[in-house]
Design an enzyme around this catalytic site. Structure first.
Site, PDB file in Angstrom:
ATOM      1  N   HIS A  71       0.822  -1.210   0.000  1.00 29.13           N
ATOM      2  CA  HIS A  71       0.000   0.000   0.000  1.00 29.13           C
ATOM      3  C   HIS A  71       0.854   1.256   0.000  1.00 29.13           C
ATOM      4  CE1 HIS A  71       0.975  -0.210   4.280  1.00 29.13           C
ATOM      5  NE2 HIS A  71       0.568   1.041   4.403  1.00 29.13           N
ATOM      6  N   LYS A 112      10.016  -8.360   5.626  1.00 30.57           N
ATOM      7  CA  LYS A 112      10.961  -8.975   6.553  1.00 30.57           C
ATOM      8  C   LYS A 112      11.749 -10.033   5.816  1.00 30.57           C
ATOM      9  CE  LYS A 112      11.967  -8.333  10.946  1.00 30.57           C
ATOM     10  NZ  LYS A 112      12.004  -7.011  11.592  1.00 30.57           N
ATOM     11  N   ASN A 239      21.374  -5.254  21.361  1.00 30.41           N
ATOM     12  CA  ASN A 239      21.253  -3.842  21.000  1.00 30.41           C
ATOM     13  C   ASN A 239      20.014  -3.190  21.617  1.00 30.41           C
ATOM     14  OD1 ASN A 239      22.220  -1.551  19.351  1.00 30.41           O
ATOM     15  ND2 ASN A 239      20.308  -1.848  18.264  1.00 30.41           N
ATOM     16  N   SER A 369      15.392   4.514  10.592  1.00 29.54           N
ATOM     17  CA  SER A 369      15.710   3.977   9.271  1.00 29.54           C
ATOM     18  C   SER A 369      15.063   4.825   8.180  1.00 29.54           C
ATOM     19  CB  SER A 369      15.236   2.528   9.151  1.00 29.54           C
ATOM     20  OG  SER A 369      16.173   1.636   9.704  1.00 29.54           O
TER      21      SER A 369
END
Length: 478
Positions: A71, A112, A239, A369
């Protein structure tokens, strides 16, 4: 290559759990059933295998890339390096990325990736070979590119792996101006962005700080508002867990417990997160740390110790129906993806707890990101064009005020007022604003309809509504 059928012994509940959460939330929306099915389904699932040379022989590697929703373009999501990776998990994580991006208003579809290996069992050279070959396979099928699908780090991968992906993509696409935008989470020297490494953990800490700031909500669960003095247990010293604990401590919380795969440590008076990190770096284990009053070889026992807030920041399915009744925290903040089963969540809410859902809590990584992707497309570092101008303007203003008032500022006061924002400061400011605004959106949805029941469902309702609007804007649905 077509999607392969899952083998019988794979764990196939995770995507089903995500779909259950979706279906429950969907009943609080008014969208067409076909549109809801489109939003929920994975659009593209690419499962592939490739050989690598090891010693005198070969090993075949299993890998996946899932694009859940188109989308928005590009799709976005990390690559997980783990022996436990399977198709169901990658599909679930891709779906969560779709909803996560919508929740924090980042214009990406969800994706992913997964490579079924334990990175500890491979040399650096072998890992590089695996990563570059994985990237080539994605390029061949048009599953990577700055306007197509943009990977990032996930469990088992980091800046090093992203630099290999960036280099491979650029090599295979000579002359592409925006090639570095094909992947995020890169080292600063390779067009990464300041603040990306700690972004997910910082986002978790901000999410918790925002949650506990509402006195009305805290009164219902028997806590005082604010982070000061709140006792926190963190699972995972990677992390996400490390930076979550670090920033929570900076915000005034008390880190009383840390859990890792080798065991757990606890001290009700607080643990020094940096000292524990250095101890583990030196010894390979958090066990044996001198500042711990209790230690457990079973990491799950560490989750069950007294605290106000529990931050599972390791892997999915850590808090289940079997152990949720032993959890003493009033708030669970999901730093990992899917750490709490639906059955456990229902029990926790029934007992008066609050869960800050992964779809929101760990969205700091994809938020920064997004900033890195924008930086790569613009080819200009944040702050480069305006920092000196801001400092000169502020200096002129300070000089004018001092001249008019006859007062003089101290050198420290002058530097504080005059200073222009660096890239890191701008990134952190954008992240903080994103996390705060998004929590308020979720909470407003949650408060608007008591039947929604949980913050997770409220976040999902908001995500569904935003994604539905995107599809409608594409002209697919009226």
């Amino acid at each position: 290559m077509a999607t392969n059928i899952l083998v019988a012994d794979e764990d196939t509940h995770f995507f089903g759990d995500v779909c259950k959460n979706f279906d429950y939330a969907a009943q609080f929306t008014k969208h067409d059933a076909g549109l809801l099915d489109q939003i929920k389904s994975c659009n593209s699932v690419y499962r592939f295998r490739f050989p690598i040379r090891r010693g005198n022989g070969f090993e075949v590697i299993d890998a996946w890339r899932v694009e859940h929703s188109h989308h928005q373009s590009p799709t976005k999501g990390g690559i997980r390096y783990s022996e436990m990776v399977n198709e169901d998990e990658v599909m679930a994580l891709a779906a969560l990325m779709t909803y996560k991006c919508a929740i924090v208003n980042v214009p990406f579809g969800g994706a992913k990736g997964g490579i079924k290996i334990n990175p500890k069992n491979y040399t650096v050279s072998e890992l590089e070979n695996i990563t570059r070959r994985y990237t080539v396979e994605l390029i061949k099928k048009n599953f990577i590119g700055p306007s197509i699908d943009v990977p990032a780090p996930d469990y088992g991968s980091g800046e090093r792996e992203m630099s290999w992906i960036a280099d491979t993509y650029a090599t295979m696409n000579p002359g592409q101006l925006d090639a570095m935008g094909a992947v995020t989470g890169k080292p600063i020297a390779l067009h990464g962005i300041a603040g990306r490494r700690e972004a997910t953990g910082r986002g978790v800490a901000i999410a918790i700080r925002e949650c506990v700031s509402f006195g009305e909500d805290m009164q219902k669960i028997g806590l005082l508002p604010g982070l000061a003095g709140k006792k926190v247990i963190v699972q995972g010293l990677g992390n996400v867990g490390y930076y979550s604990a670090k920033f929570l401590a900076e915000f005034g919380a008390l880190i009383v417990g840390l859990c890792e795969f080798e065991g757990a440590i606890y001290n009700e008076d607080g643990l020094d997160i940096e000292a524990v990190f250095q101890h583990r770096k030196a010894t390979g284990s958090i066990l044996g740390y001198a500042g711990a009053k209790k230690e457990f070889k079973n990491t799950m026992e560490g989750l069950e110790q007294p605290c106000d807030i529990l931050v599972p920041a390791a892997l999915e399915n850590q808090i289940t129906e079997d152990n949720i009744r032993n959890i003493q925290a009033k708030i669970i903040a999901e730093g990992a993806n899917g750490p709490t089963s639906p059955e456990a969540e229902a029990i926790f809410y029934a007992n008066g707890g609050i869960i800050i859902p992964d779809m929101y809590a760990n969205a700091g990584g994809v938020t920064v990101s997004y900033f890195e992707w924008l930086k790569n497309l613009s080819h200009v570092a944040f702050g480069r064009m305006n920092r000196r101008f801001e400092e000169n303007s502020n200096l002129n203003l300070v000089n004018m005020v001092e001249g008019i008032t006859g007062t003089s500022l101290t050198p420290m006061q002058r530097s504080t007022i005059i200073k222009g924002a660096s890239e890191l400061e701008l990134v952190n400011s954008g992240l903080e604003d994103t996390m705060i605004r998004s929590y308020h959106e979720i909470r407003e949805t949650y408060k608007s309809n008591p039947a929604i029941g949980t913050l997770r469902s409220a976040a999902m309702v908001g995500a569904i509504n935003k994604i539905a609007v995107s599809y409608q804007n594409l002209g697919i649905w009226p």
